[in-house]
Design a protein around this motif. Structure first.
Motif, PDB file in Angstrom:
ATOM      1  N   VAL B 228     103.918  34.389  23.214  1.00 44.44           N
ATOM      2  CA  VAL B 228     102.554  34.808  23.551  1.00 44.44           C
ATOM      3  C   VAL B 228     102.438  35.250  25.011  1.00 44.44           C
ATOM      4  N   LYS B 229     103.246  34.620  25.857  1.00 42.44           N
ATOM      5  CA  LYS B 229     103.238  35.030  27.265  1.00 42.44           C
ATOM      6  C   LYS B 229     103.676  36.492  27.371  1.00 42.44           C
ATOM      7  N   VAL B 230     104.770  36.809  26.675  1.00 40.05           N
ATOM      8  CA  VAL B 230     105.297  38.176  26.716  1.00 40.05           C
ATOM      9  C   VAL B 230     104.265  39.160  26.158  1.00 40.05           C
ATOM     10  N   ILE B 231     103.618  38.782  25.053  1.00 35.68           N
ATOM     11  CA  ILE B 231     102.616  39.683  24.464  1.00 35.68           C
ATOM     12  C   ILE B 231     101.484  39.919  25.461  1.00 35.68           C
ATOM     13  N   PHE B 232     101.000  38.845  26.050  1.00 33.25           N
ATOM     14  CA  PHE B 232      99.834  38.976  26.926  1.00 33.25           C
ATOM     15  C   PHE B 232     100.153  39.834  28.150  1.00 33.25           C
ATOM     16  N   ILE B 233     101.296  39.550  28.779  1.00 30.28           N
ATOM     17  CA  ILE B 233     101.660  40.321  29.974  1.00 30.28           C
ATOM     18  C   ILE B 233     101.881  41.785  29.594  1.00 30.28           C
ATOM     19  N   SER B 234     102.542  42.002  28.441  1.00 27.12           N
ATOM     20  CA  SER B 234     102.772  43.388  28.010  1.00 27.12           C
ATOM     21  C   SER B 234     101.458  44.097  27.712  1.00 27.12           C
ATOM     22  N   MET B 235     100.479  43.355  27.207  1.00 30.20           N
ATOM     23  CA  MET B 235      99.194  43.990  26.927  1.00 30.20           C
ATOM     24  C   MET B 235      98.520  44.437  28.211  1.00 30.20           C
ATOM     25  N   LEU B 236      98.645  43.594  29.247  1.00 32.39           N
ATOM     26  CA  LEU B 236      98.073  43.996  30.534  1.00 32.39           C
ATOM     27  C   LEU B 236      98.770  45.267  31.027  1.00 32.39           C
ATOM     28  N   GLY B 237     100.094  45.304  30.886  1.00 24.01           N
ATOM     29  CA  GLY B 237     100.869  46.478  31.288  1.00 24.01           C
ATOM     30  C   GLY B 237     100.458  47.702  30.497  1.00 24.01           C
ATOM     31  N   LEU B 238     100.313  47.512  29.195  1.00 23.31           N
ATOM     32  CA  LEU B 238      99.935  48.625  28.320  1.00 23.31           C
ATOM     33  C   LEU B 238      98.552  49.168  28.702  1.00 23.31           C
ATOM     34  N   ALA B 239      97.626  48.242  28.937  1.00 27.48           N
ATOM     35  CA  ALA B 239      96.267  48.655  29.297  1.00 27.48           C
ATOM     36  C   ALA B 239      96.287  49.404  30.624  1.00 27.48           C
ATOM     37  N   PHE B 240      97.112  48.923  31.541  1.00 30.20           N
ATOM     38  CA  PHE B 240      97.250  49.587  32.840  1.00 30.20           C
ATOM     39  C   PHE B 240      97.750  51.020  32.636  1.00 30.20           C
ATOM     40  N   GLY B 241      98.770  51.154  31.772  1.00 36.63           N
ATOM     41  CA  GLY B 241      99.301  52.480  31.449  1.00 36.63           C
ATOM     42  C   GLY B 241      98.243  53.388  30.839  1.00 36.63           C
ATOM     43  N   LEU B 242      97.453  52.798  29.918  1.00 41.00           N
ATOM     44  CA  LEU B 242      96.386  53.557  29.254  1.00 41.00           C
ATOM     45  C   LEU B 242      95.381  54.095  30.253  1.00 41.00           C
ATOM     46  N   ILE B 243      94.906  53.186  31.095  1.00 47.05           N
ATOM     47  CA  ILE B 243      93.802  53.537  31.975  1.00 47.05           C
ATOM     48  C   ILE B 243      94.268  54.486  33.082  1.00 47.05           C
ATOM     49  N   ASN B 244      95.552  54.338  33.484  1.00 48.52           N
ATOM     50  CA  ASN B 244      96.061  55.230  34.538  1.00 48.52           C
ATOM     51  C   ASN B 244      96.808  56.432  33.995  1.00 48.52           C
ATOM     52  N   ASP B 245      96.677  56.621  32.682  1.00 46.58           N
ATOM     53  CA  ASP B 245      97.305  57.799  32.075  1.00 46.58           C
ATOM     54  C   ASP B 245      98.810  57.846  32.306  1.00 46.58           C
ATOM     55  N   ASN B 246      99.440  56.691  32.320  1.00 45.26           N
ATOM     56  CA  ASN B 246     100.891  56.651  32.501  1.00 45.26           C
ATOM     57  C   ASN B 246     101.538  56.421  31.140  1.00 45.26           C
ATOM     58  N   TYR B 247     101.952  57.506  30.520  1.00 45.21           N
ATOM     59  CA  TYR B 247     102.408  57.417  29.131  1.00 45.21           C
ATOM     60  C   TYR B 247     103.692  56.603  28.983  1.00 45.21           C
ATOM     61  N   GLN B 248     104.621  56.763  29.913  1.00 50.89           N
ATOM     62  CA  GLN B 248     105.886  56.017  29.813  1.00 50.89           C
ATOM     63  C   GLN B 248     105.647  54.513  29.802  1.00 50.89           C
ATOM     64  N   LEU B 249     104.811  54.083  30.736  1.00 51.81           N
ATOM     65  CA  LEU B 249     104.514  52.657  30.848  1.00 51.81           C
ATOM     66  C   LEU B 249     103.850  52.158  29.568  1.00 51.81           C
ATOM     67  N   TYR B 250     102.886  52.947  29.103  1.00 55.54           N
ATOM     68  CA  TYR B 250     102.168  52.610  27.873  1.00 55.54           C
ATOM     69  C   TYR B 250     103.137  52.448  26.715  1.00 55.54           C
ATOM     70  N   LEU B 251     104.035  53.417  26.564  1.00 56.23           N
ATOM     71  CA  LEU B 251     104.958  53.410  25.428  1.00 56.23           C
ATOM     72  C   LEU B 251     105.934  52.233  25.516  1.00 56.23           C
ATOM     73  N   LEU B 252     106.438  52.006  26.721  1.00 57.14           N
ATOM     74  CA  LEU B 252     107.386  50.908  26.916  1.00 57.14           C
ATOM     75  C   LEU B 252     106.770  49.587  26.468  1.00 57.14           C
ATOM     76  N   PHE B 253     105.562  49.315  26.942  1.00 60.55           N
ATOM     77  CA  PHE B 253     104.930  48.037  26.599  1.00 60.55           C
ATOM     78  C   PHE B 253     104.521  47.991  25.130  1.00 60.55           C
ATOM     79  N   LYS B 254     104.154  49.137  24.597  1.00 62.91           N
ATOM     80  CA  LYS B 254     103.775  49.167  23.190  1.00 62.91           C
ATOM     81  C   LYS B 254     104.973  48.776  22.315  1.00 62.91           C
ATOM     82  N   ILE B 255     106.137  49.324  22.659  1.00 65.19           N
ATOM     83  CA  ILE B 255     107.343  48.992  21.895  1.00 65.19           C
ATOM     84  C   ILE B 255     107.644  47.491  22.035  1.00 65.19           C
ATOM     85  N   PHE B 256     107.504  46.993  23.233  1.00 64.02           N
ATOM     86  CA  PHE B 256     107.764  45.585  23.512  1.00 64.02           C
ATOM     87  C   PHE B 256     106.879  44.669  22.672  1.00 64.02           C
ATOM     88  N   ILE B 257     105.566  44.952  22.700  1.00 65.90           N
ATOM     89  CA  ILE B 257     104.618  44.127  21.948  1.00 65.90           C
ATOM     90  C   ILE B 257     104.947  44.196  20.463  1.00 65.90           C
TER      91      ILE B 257
END
Ligand code: HEM
Lengths: 71, 425
Positions: B228-257
Motif C-alpha cells: 500500500v505504501k508503494v501504491i500511495f506514493i506512486s499515486m502521488l507521482g502519477l497525479a504529479f505527472g498528470l497535473i504537470n503534463d509529464n507523460y513519462q512520469l505518469y506512465l511510469l507510475f501507472k505501470i507501477f501501480i
C-alpha cells in the motif's frame, strides 16, 4: 489443560468450538484456545456469559486464549 | 492481560443496525441505478456526459462507499480494537447525509442545476470528512499497526484527496468555470477514489478476511508490508505527472501501480485455490470474478496508453467498478451479514441456531451471482450498442433487487421475534 486449535476453521466455527469448550468447564478448570487472530467478538460473548480469559500473543498470527469460569 | 473487569469496552461490536443500514442501502441505490439506466442512459460511450456521471456515482457512492463505510464501523473493533466515538449518532448522520446528498447530486448533475450541485457537494463532503477524521483518529490510536490498519490509513488519505478534488470539480461545474486543468484534476479524482480509496481498502480487508473466511494462507509478509505504501506514493507521482503534463512520469507510475494491483489479484487467486477448506460457495465465485476483472481492467487501461482509444478506458472503468469492486463487496456482504446476525444472536444467548451459511442459502446467492455477471456484460455492451438500454437497466435492477432480498433474508432472523422463539427451544 485442554487445548483446542481453531486455526483451520472458518467463522463461525472457532467461536462455536470455544463457547462449547467454555460451557463444559468445571469450576476450576481452564481451556486453551489456539487462534490465528485476536478474537474480539469471542471476548465479548465470554464476558457476557460470565467467563474470564487471558490473551497471550506469541506471534503476529498465533494467539493463546485461556478461558476460565467466573472472574 | 485484560480480563473480565479491565473495563475494556473497546472490543465491543456495534449494534447490528449500525452497519446494516449502510449495507441495505447499497442495493437500493443499485436498484435506483437500474431504473436510471432505463429512463435516461441510452449509451455509456460518452464519458463525462451528465447521465454517465450521475450513474457512476449511484454505483461508487451509493453502493461502494455506502458498504465500505458501514463495514468500517464493524471492522474497527475487530481489526484495531478501537471504536468510533459517538457511533450511535455518527452512523445515522453519515448515512443520511450521504443518501440525501447523493439524491440531490443526481438531480443537480443530471439537470445541470448549480445550486443543487453545491448543496449535494456540501452534504456529501461533510459526511465523508466526518467519516475520514473519526476513522483516522480511532486508527492511529491502535496499539498495533497491522498491515490492514496501514492499508486503511492510506485508503482514507486517498479518499480525503479524492473528496477535495471532487469539491473543486463540482464547483467548476456549478460556476461553469471549467479550467484547462479540469481534465487532469478529474483524472486525479478518479484515480484517488477508485485505485486509492476503493482499491487499497479492499486490499487491506483481504489481508484480514482471505485467511480468516477461507482458511487460506496469509499474504506474503513483504507484500503486506510494502504494497500500500508503494501504491500511495506512486499515486502521488502519477497525479504529479498528470497535473504537470509529464507523460513519462505518469506512465511510469501507472505501470507501477498496475503491477502492484495485478500482483494482489494473482496472489489472492493463488491463495484461494490452495485454501485448506475446499468448500465452494458463491462468495468464492465472486472473489474469482473480482480478481480476474481487476486484472482485465488494469490491462485494458494500460492498453489504452498504446492504442489511445478512449472507449478502452470507459470499459476499464466499468469493469473496475462493477466487475471488480461491486463483485467483491457483494461477495463480502454474503459472508458478513449472516455472520453478524449469527454473532449478535449468539451474544444474546440464543443457542441451536442455523449456521451462518444456511441463513441466506446457496441457491439464492448463485442466481444473484449469474444476474450480476449478465448485468456486467450488459453494461459493457451498452458502451457499444444502444439497443441494450432496456436489457442493461432491467438486469441491473434485478441483480440489485436480488442482493437486497438476500441481505434481508440473511439478517431477518435477528429482527423476527417469531424466528427467535422458534430457535430457542
Ligand atoms: C463528495 C463526493 C463526490 C463528488 C461531489 C463528486 C463529484 C464528481 C463530479 C462533478 C464528476 C464529473 C466531473 C466531470 O466529468 O467534469 C465526478 C466524476 C467521477 N467521480 Fe466523483 N464525486 C464524489 C465522490 C466520488 C467517489 C467516492 C468516487 C468513487 C469511489 C467517485 C468516482 C468518480 C468517477 C469514476 C468519475 C468519472 C465519471 C465519468 O467520467 O463519467 N466520485 N465526480
Amino acid at each position: 489443560m485442554k487445548e483446542i486449535d481453531v486455526r483451520d476453521y472458518p467463522p463461525c466455527e472457532p467461536m462455536e468450538m470455544a463457547l462449547e469448550a467454555a460451557s463444559a468447564l468445571k469450576s476450576n478448570d481452564k481451556v486453551k484456545i489456539i487462534h490465528k487472530q485476536i478474537p474480539y467478538p469471542l471476548f465479548e460473548v465470554l464476558k457476557n456469559r460470565g467467563f474470564s480469559y487471558t490473551l497471550e500473543e506469541l506471534d503476529t498470527d498465533l494467539f493463546h486464549i485461556i478461558i476460565k469460569k467466573g472472574s | 492481560m485484560f480480563g473480565r473487569d479491565s473495563g475494556l469496552s473497546l472490543d465491543q461490536a456495534p449494534p447490528l443496525q449500525i452497519p446494516l443500514r449502510f449495507f441495505v442501502t447499497a442495493p437500493i441505490f443499485g436498484i435506483v441505478a437500474g431504473l436510471f439506466i432505463l429512463a435516461f442512459v441510452p449509451s455509456l460511450a460518452a464519458r463525462s456526459s451528465l447521465e454517465v456521471i450521475t450513474l457512476t456515482h449511484f454505483f461508487t457512492i451509493g453502493f461502494l462507499a455506502m458498504v465500505m463505510i458501514g463495514a468500517m464501523f464493524q471492522m474497527l473493533p475487530v481489526v484495531a480494537g478501537a471504536r468510533f466515538k459517538y457511533q450511535n449518532i455518527l452512523a445515522p448522520l453519515i448515512h443520511s447525509l450521504l443518501s440525501g446528498g447523493l439524491i440531490v447530486f443526481a438531480y443537480g448533475i443530471y439537470t445541470y442545476t448549480s445550486i443543487a450541485m453545491i448543496v449535494a457537494m456540501v452534504l456529501m463532503a461533510f459526511a465523508f470528512l466526518m467519516f475520514i477524521f473519526s476513522t483516522l483518529s480511532a486508527l492511529i490510536k491502535a496499539k498495533n499497526v497491522t498491515p490492514t490498519i496501514k492499508a486503511f490509513i492510506f485508503s482514507l488519505l486517498s479518499l480525503f484527496i479524492a473528496i477535495l478534488l471532487a469539491m473543486h470539480i463540482t464547483i467548476s461545474h456549478a460556476t461553469t468555470d471549467i479550467s484547462t486543468s479540469h481534465q487532469a484534476l478529474l483524472n486525479a479524482h478518479i484515480l484517488f477514489s477508485l485505485m486509492g480509496w476503493v482499491g487499497m481498502l479492499i486490499i487491506g480487508v483481504s489481508f484480514q478476511v482471505v485467511p480468516m473466511f477461507y482458511v487460506a494462507e496469509s499474504y506474503p509478509e513483504f507484500y503486506k508490508k510494502h504494497a500500500v505504501k508503494v501504491i500511495f506514493i506512486s499515486m502521488l507521482g502519477l497525479a504529479f505527472g498528470l497535473i504537470n503534463d509529464n507523460y513519462q512520469l505518469y506512465l511510469l507510475f501507472k505501470i507501477f501501480i498496475s503491477l502492484v494491483f495485478i500482483d494482489y489479484g494473482v496472489t489472492t487467486v493463488s491463495r484461494l485455490i490452495t485454501r485448506k477448506r475446499k468448500i465452494s460457495d458463491t462468495t468464492i465465485h465472486y472473489w474469482y470474478l473480482a480478481m480476474s476483472m481487476l486484472i482485465v481492467a488494469l490491462l485494458l487501461s494500460l492498453a489504452n496508453e498504446y492504442f489511445n482509444n478512449y472507449l478502452l478506458n470507459t470499459v476499464a472503468a466499468i469493469i473496475f467498478i462493477y466487475g471488480f469492486a461491486m463483485s467483491i463487496i457483494t461477495g463480502m456482504l454474503y459472508k458478513v451479514v449472516p455472520f453478524l446476525t449469527w454473532f449478535h444472536l449468539t451474544n444474546q444467548g440464543y443457542m441451536n441456531m442455523p449456521t451462518m451459511n444456511d441463513l441466506i442459502g446457496k441457491k439464492l446467492t448463485t442466481i444473484q451471482f449469474y444476474l450480476h455477471v449478465v448485468s456486467l456484460a450488459s453494461l459493457i455492451g451498452l458502451v457499444f450498442i444502444n439497443d441494450l438500454q432496456v436489457v442493461a437497466g432491467v438486469v441491473v435492477f434485478l441483480s440489485n433487487a436480488f442482493i437486497l432480498y438476500n441481505l434481508i433474508k440473511g439478517s431477518k432472523l435477528y429482527f423476527t421475534k417469531q424466528g427467535l422463539e422458534k430457535m430457542n427451544f
